[in-house]
Scaffold this motif. Structure first.
Motif, PDB file in Angstrom:
ATOM      1  N   PHE A   1       0.834  -1.204   0.000  1.00 57.77           N
ATOM      2  CA  PHE A   1       0.000   0.000   0.000  1.00 57.77           C
ATOM      3  C   PHE A   1       0.873   1.260   0.000  1.00 57.77           C
ATOM      4  O   PHE A   1       0.630   2.217  -0.709  1.00 57.77           O
ATOM      5  N   PHE A   2       1.966   1.221   0.815  1.00 60.12           N
ATOM      6  CA  PHE A   2       2.819   2.407   0.880  1.00 60.12           C
ATOM      7  C   PHE A   2       3.815   2.495  -0.272  1.00 60.12           C
ATOM      8  O   PHE A   2       4.197   3.570  -0.682  1.00 60.12           O
ATOM      9  N   CYS A   3       4.224   1.329  -0.776  1.00 61.10           N
ATOM     10  CA  CYS A   3       5.270   1.345  -1.804  1.00 61.10           C
ATOM     11  C   CYS A   3       4.724   1.558  -3.209  1.00 61.10           C
ATOM     12  O   CYS A   3       5.345   2.229  -4.013  1.00 61.10           O
ATOM     13  N   LEU A   4       3.530   0.973  -3.496  1.00 67.85           N
ATOM     14  CA  LEU A   4       3.048   0.992  -4.876  1.00 67.85           C
ATOM     15  C   LEU A   4       2.875   2.384  -5.482  1.00 67.85           C
ATOM     16  O   LEU A   4       3.297   2.613  -6.593  1.00 67.85           O
ATOM     17  N   PRO A   5       2.243   3.338  -4.727  1.00 70.37           N
ATOM     18  CA  PRO A   5       2.082   4.659  -5.341  1.00 70.37           C
ATOM     19  C   PRO A   5       3.422   5.266  -5.749  1.00 70.37           C
ATOM     20  O   PRO A   5       3.541   5.933  -6.756  1.00 70.37           O
ATOM     21  N   GLN A   6       4.478   4.975  -4.915  1.00 71.90           N
ATOM     22  CA  GLN A   6       5.794   5.519  -5.257  1.00 71.90           C
ATOM     23  C   GLN A   6       6.344   4.854  -6.509  1.00 71.90           C
ATOM     24  O   GLN A   6       6.923   5.496  -7.357  1.00 71.90           O
ATOM     25  N   ILE A   7       6.119   3.536  -6.608  1.00 70.43           N
ATOM     26  CA  ILE A   7       6.607   2.823  -7.783  1.00 70.43           C
ATOM     27  C   ILE A   7       5.893   3.363  -9.023  1.00 70.43           C
ATOM     28  O   ILE A   7       6.496   3.677 -10.029  1.00 70.43           O
ATOM     29  N   ALA A   8       4.537   3.554  -8.875  1.00 71.26           N
ATOM     30  CA  ALA A   8       3.741   3.998 -10.016  1.00 71.26           C
ATOM     31  C   ALA A   8       4.143   5.396 -10.482  1.00 71.26           C
ATOM     32  O   ALA A   8       4.094   5.701 -11.642  1.00 71.26           O
ATOM     33  N   SER A   9       4.539   6.262  -9.506  1.00 76.66           N
ATOM     34  CA  SER A   9       4.810   7.635  -9.902  1.00 76.66           C
ATOM     35  C   SER A   9       6.289   7.883 -10.205  1.00 76.66           C
ATOM     36  O   SER A   9       6.709   9.016 -10.331  1.00 76.66           O
ATOM     37  N   LEU A  10       7.063   6.820 -10.278  1.00 78.32           N
ATOM     38  CA  LEU A  10       8.491   6.984 -10.579  1.00 78.32           C
ATOM     39  C   LEU A  10       8.642   7.628 -11.950  1.00 78.32           C
ATOM     40  O   LEU A  10       8.310   7.033 -12.958  1.00 78.32           O
ATOM     41  N   GLN A  11       9.107   8.867 -11.953  1.00 77.98           N
ATOM     42  CA  GLN A  11       9.148   9.639 -13.195  1.00 77.98           C
ATOM     43  C   GLN A  11      10.580  10.057 -13.497  1.00 77.98           C
ATOM     44  O   GLN A  11      11.303  10.495 -12.615  1.00 77.98           O
TER      45      GLN A  11
ATOM     46  N   LEU B   1       9.125  13.069 -20.310  1.00 78.71           N
ATOM     47  CA  LEU B   1       8.846  12.639 -18.936  1.00 78.71           C
ATOM     48  C   LEU B   1       8.255  11.234 -19.007  1.00 78.71           C
ATOM     49  O   LEU B   1       7.155  11.051 -19.532  1.00 78.71           O
ATOM     50  N   LYS B   2       9.002  10.272 -18.489  1.00 80.60           N
ATOM     51  CA  LYS B   2       8.555   8.880 -18.568  1.00 80.60           C
ATOM     52  C   LYS B   2       8.194   8.342 -17.192  1.00 80.60           C
ATOM     53  O   LYS B   2       8.770   8.759 -16.192  1.00 80.60           O
ATOM     54  N   THR B   3       7.265   7.382 -17.196  1.00 81.24           N
ATOM     55  CA  THR B   3       6.955   6.638 -15.970  1.00 81.24           C
ATOM     56  C   THR B   3       7.121   5.146 -16.279  1.00 81.24           C
ATOM     57  O   THR B   3       7.495   4.790 -17.395  1.00 81.24           O
ATOM     58  N   ASN B   4       6.784   4.316 -15.296  1.00 83.96           N
ATOM     59  CA  ASN B   4       6.886   2.874 -15.538  1.00 83.96           C
ATOM     60  C   ASN B   4       5.842   2.380 -16.537  1.00 83.96           C
ATOM     61  O   ASN B   4       5.990   1.326 -17.115  1.00 83.96           O
ATOM     62  N   TYR B   5       4.750   3.162 -16.666  1.00 82.02           N
ATOM     63  CA  TYR B   5       3.703   2.809 -17.635  1.00 82.02           C
ATOM     64  C   TYR B   5       3.882   3.686 -18.862  1.00 82.02           C
ATOM     65  O   TYR B   5       3.667   4.893 -18.793  1.00 82.02           O
ATOM     66  N   LYS B   6       4.272   3.108 -19.969  1.00 81.16           N
ATOM     67  CA  LYS B   6       4.610   3.888 -21.162  1.00 81.16           C
ATOM     68  C   LYS B   6       3.405   4.661 -21.706  1.00 81.16           C
ATOM     69  O   LYS B   6       3.536   5.787 -22.183  1.00 81.16           O
ATOM     70  N   GLU B   7       2.230   4.046 -21.639  1.00 79.99           N
ATOM     71  CA  GLU B   7       1.060   4.633 -22.311  1.00 79.99           C
ATOM     72  C   GLU B   7       0.104   5.307 -21.330  1.00 79.99           C
ATOM     73  O   GLU B   7       0.014   4.872 -20.184  1.00 79.99           O
ATOM     74  N   PRO B   8      -0.608   6.303 -21.744  1.00 75.72           N
ATOM     75  CA  PRO B   8      -0.595   6.895 -23.087  1.00 75.72           C
ATOM     76  C   PRO B   8       0.585   7.871 -23.262  1.00 75.72           C
ATOM     77  O   PRO B   8       1.181   8.315 -22.287  1.00 75.72           O
ATOM     78  N   THR B   9       0.855   8.195 -24.517  1.00 77.79           N
ATOM     79  CA  THR B   9       1.901   9.173 -24.811  1.00 77.79           C
ATOM     80  C   THR B   9       1.241  10.445 -25.337  1.00 77.79           C
ATOM     81  O   THR B   9       0.503  10.401 -26.317  1.00 77.79           O
ATOM     82  N   ILE B  10       1.499  11.540 -24.643  1.00 73.73           N
ATOM     83  CA  ILE B  10       0.906  12.819 -25.041  1.00 73.73           C
ATOM     84  C   ILE B  10       2.006  13.816 -25.383  1.00 73.73           C
ATOM     85  O   ILE B  10       2.965  13.963 -24.625  1.00 73.73           O
ATOM     86  N   MET B  11       1.861  14.463 -26.533  1.00 78.35           N
ATOM     87  CA  MET B  11       2.826  15.492 -26.909  1.00 78.35           C
ATOM     88  C   MET B  11       2.192  16.870 -26.736  1.00 78.35           C
ATOM     89  O   MET B  11       1.068  17.099 -27.190  1.00 78.35           O
ATOM     90  N   ILE B  12       2.905  17.744 -26.033  1.00 78.55           N
ATOM     91  CA  ILE B  12       2.415  19.117 -25.823  1.00 78.55           C
ATOM     92  C   ILE B  12       3.385  20.084 -26.496  1.00 78.55           C
ATOM     93  O   ILE B  12       4.582  20.076 -26.207  1.00 78.55           O
ATOM     94  N   ILE B  13       2.837  20.907 -27.385  1.00 82.36           N
ATOM     95  CA  ILE B  13       3.674  21.884 -28.097  1.00 82.36           C
ATOM     96  C   ILE B  13       3.204  23.294 -27.756  1.00 82.36           C
ATOM     97  O   ILE B  13       2.011  23.580 -27.764  1.00 82.36           O
ATOM     98  N   SER B  14       4.159  24.162 -27.446  1.00 81.37           N
ATOM     99  CA  SER B  14       3.848  25.593 -27.336  1.00 81.37           C
ATOM    100  C   SER B  14       4.965  26.338 -28.042  1.00 81.37           C
ATOM    101  O   SER B  14       5.965  25.742 -28.446  1.00 81.37           O
ATOM    102  N   GLY B  15       4.782  27.649 -28.213  1.00 83.52           N
ATOM    103  CA  GLY B  15       5.822  28.436 -28.869  1.00 83.52           C
ATOM    104  C   GLY B  15       5.908  28.210 -30.365  1.00 83.52           C
ATOM    105  O   GLY B  15       6.919  28.528 -30.984  1.00 83.52           O
TER     106      GLY B  15
ATOM    107  N   GLU C   1       1.734  10.160 -13.057  1.00 88.28           N
ATOM    108  CA  GLU C   1       1.531   8.865 -12.423  1.00 88.28           C
ATOM    109  C   GLU C   1       1.703   7.716 -13.422  1.00 88.28           C
ATOM    110  O   GLU C   1       2.136   6.629 -13.076  1.00 88.28           O
ATOM    111  N   LYS C   2       1.328   8.013 -14.648  1.00 87.83           N
ATOM    112  CA  LYS C   2       1.403   7.007 -15.721  1.00 87.83           C
ATOM    113  C   LYS C   2       1.786   7.698 -17.013  1.00 87.83           C
ATOM    114  O   LYS C   2       1.734   8.912 -17.117  1.00 87.83           O
ATOM    115  N   GLY C   3       2.085   6.889 -18.017  1.00 90.86           N
ATOM    116  CA  GLY C   3       2.233   7.412 -19.368  1.00 90.86           C
ATOM    117  C   GLY C   3       3.530   8.146 -19.638  1.00 90.86           C
ATOM    118  O   GLY C   3       4.451   8.171 -18.815  1.00 90.86           O
TER     119      GLY C   3
END
Ligand code: ZN
Length: 274
Positions: free
Chosen positions: A32-42, A62-76, A98-100
């Motif tokens: 319970f205490f470890c999983l959220p940290q594992i999930a949010s490893l960025q 910015l990557k996490t342990n869960y590759k998907e989804p992949t979102i691209m943000i463009i500005s400028g 947390e993911k993706g």
């Protein structure tokens, strides 16, 4: 016949079960205490597009342990539309996904951003140049590299951040306070855009400041190219530059957080908090 051994057996069996359930409880608590940290490893890495040229600009991944989804943000894409640029620069340093996978290009046309002008050179609009061409001028090459990045990372959603000089509601030739999509027939895109706009409008009182969904496919734009040439859903978000810059930056951040929540990259509580 002596009943004692059976009783002992039952007692040790019970003790064993108690031990077993204790171990299970401890493991559950640890998980319970470890999983959220594992999930949010960025992790964040940087690569460059147009490397070695005047248009060299960083791309933050910015990557996490869960590759998907992949979102691209463009500005400028347009250098004088500051709110999106500042919002992405803030988010790349502060967001805890947390993911993706997030791919952020804060200053797509870096020379236009540095000179605080819409286009650089002034007669070439990056947002009409896609999918670009490696053999053409510098802006054509820039569009080509961004287009290829979408392919390389197999992007699931493209977000392009812009600003307009006027409210769409006052002059429909400008797109201030809109969320633009490239097809009105795409039910999924239209309904998710409508729910994002609804969420954005919750805290806006003034009618002209409220957002609305627009369908406007523009050939050569980042979003059009992503949607029609690569099949990537695309959202173009536009604030109006007549509103204060600090408010516009907050609006871009809020918009991005809502989208990232809807795509399961952020947990819900992050939207309301910082
Ligand atoms: Zn723009």
């Amino acid at each position: 016949m002596n009943p004692a051994p059976t009783g002992n057996k039952n007692m040790s069996k019970n003790r064993l079960l108690t031990h077993f359930s204790k171990i299970i409880s401890i493991i559950s608590i640890l998980l319970f205490f470890c999983l959220p940290q594992i999930a949010s490893l960025q992790t964040t890495s940087i690569e460059y597009i147009c490397a070695g040229t005047d248009y060299e600009t960083p791309v933050y991944i910015l990557k996490t342990n869960y590759k998907e989804p992949t979102i691209m943000i463009i500005s400028g894409t347009h250098g004088d539309e500051k709110a999106g640029i500042q919002a992405t620069q803030y988010l790349k340093d502060n967001i805890k996904t947390e993911k993706g996978t997030l791919i952020i290009i804060p200053r797509a046309n870096i020379l236009a951003c540095e000179k605080n002008v819409r286009n650089f050179p002034s007669d070439i609009n990056l947002n009409r140049t896609y999918p670009g061409n490696p053999e053409s001028n510098s802006v054509g090459k820039l569009a080509y590299e961004i287009f290829n990045l979408m392919k390389k990372y197999d992007v699931d959603l493209l977000i392009d951040l812009h600003e307009s000089i006027e409210f769409y509601k006052r002059n429909p030739e400008n797109y201030g306070q809109t969320l633009v999509i490239d097809s009105g027939d795409d039910y999924y895109l239209y309904s998710i855009s409508s729910s994002i706009v609804e969420e954005m409008n919750k805290e806006i009182i003034e009618d002209s400041n409220k957002y609305q969904v627009l369908v406007d496919p523009v050939t050569g734009s980042t979003a059009y190219s992503a949607y029609y040439q690569l099949g990537i859903p695309a959202l173009t978000f536009e604030t109006c530059r007549k509103l204060p810059l600090s408010f516009r930056i907050d609006e871009h951040i809020k918009f991005l957080k809502i989208v990232l929540y809807k795509w399961n990259i952020l947990p819900e509580e992050i939207i309301s908090g910082d």
